[in-house]
Write a protein that holds these residues in place. Structure first.
Motif, PDB file in Angstrom:
ATOM      1  N   TRP A  30       0.834  -1.200   0.000  1.00  0.00           N
ATOM      2  CA  TRP A  30       0.000   0.000   0.000  1.00  0.00           C
ATOM      3  C   TRP A  30       0.871   1.252   0.000  1.00  0.00           C
ATOM      4  N   THR A  31       1.981   1.208   0.690  1.00  0.00           N
ATOM      5  CA  THR A  31       2.838   2.390   0.788  1.00  0.00           C
ATOM      6  C   THR A  31       3.560   2.707  -0.514  1.00  0.00           C
ATOM      7  N   ASP A  32       3.516   1.804  -1.485  1.00  0.00           N
ATOM      8  CA  ASP A  32       4.091   2.079  -2.810  1.00  0.00           C
ATOM      9  C   ASP A  32       3.161   2.940  -3.654  1.00  0.00           C
ATOM     10  N   LEU A  33       1.909   3.068  -3.228  1.00  0.00           N
ATOM     11  CA  LEU A  33       0.904   3.799  -3.999  1.00  0.00           C
ATOM     12  C   LEU A  33       0.827   5.253  -3.550  1.00  0.00           C
ATOM     13  N   THR A  34       0.434   6.110  -4.474  1.00  0.00           N
ATOM     14  CA  THR A  34       0.105   7.479  -4.093  1.00  0.00           C
ATOM     15  C   THR A  34      -1.301   7.474  -3.480  1.00  0.00           C
ATOM     16  N   ALA A  35      -1.638   8.532  -2.793  1.00  0.00           N
ATOM     17  CA  ALA A  35      -2.999   8.641  -2.240  1.00  0.00           C
ATOM     18  C   ALA A  35      -4.024   8.598  -3.370  1.00  0.00           C
ATOM     19  N   PHE A  36      -3.712   9.240  -4.489  1.00  0.00           N
ATOM     20  CA  PHE A  36      -4.632   9.237  -5.620  1.00  0.00           C
ATOM     21  C   PHE A  36      -4.821   7.825  -6.166  1.00  0.00           C
ATOM     22  N   GLU A  37      -3.748   7.048  -6.266  1.00  0.00           N
ATOM     23  CA  GLU A  37      -3.868   5.663  -6.734  1.00  0.00           C
ATOM     24  C   GLU A  37      -4.741   4.844  -5.788  1.00  0.00           C
ATOM     25  N   GLY A  38      -4.630   5.096  -4.487  1.00  0.00           N
ATOM     26  CA  GLY A  38      -5.514   4.430  -3.527  1.00  0.00           C
ATOM     27  C   GLY A  38      -6.962   4.803  -3.764  1.00  0.00           C
ATOM     28  N   ASP A  39      -7.202   6.064  -4.094  1.00  0.00           N
ATOM     29  CA  ASP A  39      -8.562   6.504  -4.401  1.00  0.00           C
ATOM     30  C   ASP A  39      -9.074   5.891  -5.701  1.00  0.00           C
ATOM     31  N   VAL A  40      -8.186   5.676  -6.655  1.00  0.00           N
ATOM     32  CA  VAL A  40      -8.584   5.015  -7.905  1.00  0.00           C
ATOM     33  C   VAL A  40      -8.985   3.571  -7.605  1.00  0.00           C
ATOM     34  N   LEU A  41      -8.247   2.898  -6.729  1.00  0.00           N
ATOM     35  CA  LEU A  41      -8.640   1.544  -6.326  1.00  0.00           C
ATOM     36  C   LEU A  41     -10.022   1.574  -5.679  1.00  0.00           C
ATOM     37  N   TYR A  42     -10.258   2.566  -4.831  1.00  0.00           N
ATOM     38  CA  TYR A  42     -11.581   2.723  -4.225  1.00  0.00           C
ATOM     39  C   TYR A  42     -12.653   2.867  -5.304  1.00  0.00           C
ATOM     40  N   ALA A  43     -12.395   3.719  -6.298  1.00  0.00           N
ATOM     41  CA  ALA A  43     -13.375   3.965  -7.364  1.00  0.00           C
ATOM     42  C   ALA A  43     -13.676   2.671  -8.117  1.00  0.00           C
ATOM     43  N   LEU A  44     -12.650   1.901  -8.414  1.00  0.00           N
ATOM     44  CA  LEU A  44     -12.856   0.633  -9.112  1.00  0.00           C
ATOM     45  C   LEU A  44     -13.669  -0.337  -8.251  1.00  0.00           C
ATOM     46  N   ALA A  45     -13.378  -0.378  -6.960  1.00  0.00           N
ATOM     47  CA  ALA A  45     -14.142  -1.252  -6.055  1.00  0.00           C
ATOM     48  C   ALA A  45     -15.589  -0.789  -5.958  1.00  0.00           C
ATOM     49  N   ARG A  46     -15.802   0.524  -5.928  1.00  0.00           N
ATOM     50  CA  ARG A  46     -17.160   1.083  -5.872  1.00  0.00           C
ATOM     51  C   ARG A  46     -17.945   0.698  -7.126  1.00  0.00           C
ATOM     52  N   LEU A  47     -17.323   0.839  -8.288  1.00  0.00           N
ATOM     53  CA  LEU A  47     -17.990   0.468  -9.539  1.00  0.00           C
ATOM     54  C   LEU A  47     -18.306  -1.022  -9.556  1.00  0.00           C
ATOM     55  N   GLU A  48     -17.362  -1.830  -9.089  1.00  0.00           N
ATOM     56  CA  GLU A  48     -17.574  -3.281  -9.034  1.00  0.00           C
ATOM     57  C   GLU A  48     -18.741  -3.614  -8.105  1.00  0.00           C
ATOM     58  N   ALA A  49     -18.786  -2.981  -6.943  1.00  0.00           N
ATOM     59  CA  ALA A  49     -19.863  -3.224  -5.983  1.00  0.00           C
ATOM     60  C   ALA A  49     -21.220  -2.810  -6.553  1.00  0.00           C
ATOM     61  N   ASP A  50     -21.223  -1.762  -7.365  1.00  0.00           N
ATOM     62  CA  ASP A  50     -22.460  -1.282  -7.991  1.00  0.00           C
ATOM     63  C   ASP A  50     -22.765  -2.002  -9.302  1.00  0.00           C
ATOM     64  N   GLU A  51     -21.926  -3.005  -9.645  1.00  0.00           N
ATOM     65  CA  GLU A  51     -22.064  -3.800 -10.862  1.00  0.00           C
ATOM     66  C   GLU A  51     -22.077  -2.928 -12.119  1.00  0.00           C
ATOM     67  N   GLU A  52     -21.201  -1.910 -12.133  1.00  0.00           N
ATOM     68  CA  GLU A  52     -21.048  -1.039 -13.287  1.00  0.00           C
ATOM     69  C   GLU A  52     -19.758  -1.379 -14.016  1.00  0.00           C
ATOM     70  N   THR A  53     -19.738  -1.130 -15.309  1.00  0.00           N
ATOM     71  CA  THR A  53     -18.525  -1.314 -16.099  1.00  0.00           C
ATOM     72  C   THR A  53     -17.516  -0.250 -15.690  1.00  0.00           C
ATOM     73  N   SER A  54     -16.292  -0.658 -15.461  1.00  0.00           N
ATOM     74  CA  SER A  54     -15.276   0.266 -14.942  1.00  0.00           C
ATOM     75  C   SER A  54     -14.325   0.720 -16.052  1.00  0.00           C
ATOM     76  N   TYR A  55     -14.812   1.645 -16.854  1.00  0.00           N
ATOM     77  CA  TYR A  55     -13.984   2.278 -17.882  1.00  0.00           C
ATOM     78  C   TYR A  55     -13.583   3.655 -17.359  1.00  0.00           C
ATOM     79  N   GLY A  56     -12.674   4.313 -18.050  1.00  0.00           N
ATOM     80  CA  GLY A  56     -12.088   5.550 -17.562  1.00  0.00           C
ATOM     81  C   GLY A  56     -13.083   6.615 -17.143  1.00  0.00           C
ATOM     82  N   LEU A  57     -14.098   6.881 -17.956  1.00  0.00           N
ATOM     83  CA  LEU A  57     -15.057   7.932 -17.625  1.00  0.00           C
ATOM     84  C   LEU A  57     -15.893   7.579 -16.398  1.00  0.00           C
ATOM     85  N   ALA A  58     -16.176   6.302 -16.191  1.00  0.00           N
ATOM     86  CA  ALA A  58     -16.904   5.883 -14.986  1.00  0.00           C
ATOM     87  C   ALA A  58     -16.026   6.082 -13.751  1.00  0.00           C
TER      88      ALA A  58
END
Length: 113
Positions: A15-43
């Motif tokens: 985790w410490t190898d990531l920037t805070a923004f990269e951690g937030d991107v992981l969050y966004a991908l997990a959020r999209l996955e949880a909402d069963e949405e396709t995770s493309y850049g604009l989403a």
């Protein structure tokens, strides 16, 4: 204590190898996955815009997604000729779970993961 996962090929991601923004991107991908949405850049940008309450620059997002793919935390694949899909790998999910457990342990006053 740091959160580290095995990503295969004798590599690990911490985790410490990531920037805070990269951690937030992981969050966004997990959020999209949880909402069963396709995770493309604009989403991903939409989730981050809601999180940051401001527009996210393409020049910031796509290099972060590429770095996460290089770390083995995200899998990038072509959705169509113009759009890529970004999906958390098992290692990416494990890294997020480890971070959540670490933070939850701190709030609960227990020992960290």
């Amino acid at each position: 204590m740091s959160v580290e996962v095995d990503v295969g090929d004798d590599r690990s991601a911490n985790w410490t190898d990531l920037t805070a923004f990269e951690g937030d991107v992981l969050y966004a991908l997990a959020r999209l996955e949880a909402d069963e949405e396709t995770s493309y850049g604009l989403a991903v940008k939409r989730v981050l815009r809601d999180l940051y309450d401001e527009e996210i620059n393409h020049g910031r997002l796509y290099p972060a997604l590429d770095d996460l793919a290089k770390h083995g935390l995200v899998e990038k694949s072509a959705l169509d000729k113009r759009t890529n899909e970004y999906v958390l790998t098992d290692a990416g999910r494990e890294l997020i779970r480890g971070r959540v457990d670490l933070l939850a342990g701190a709030l609960a006053g227990g020992e960290s993961a």
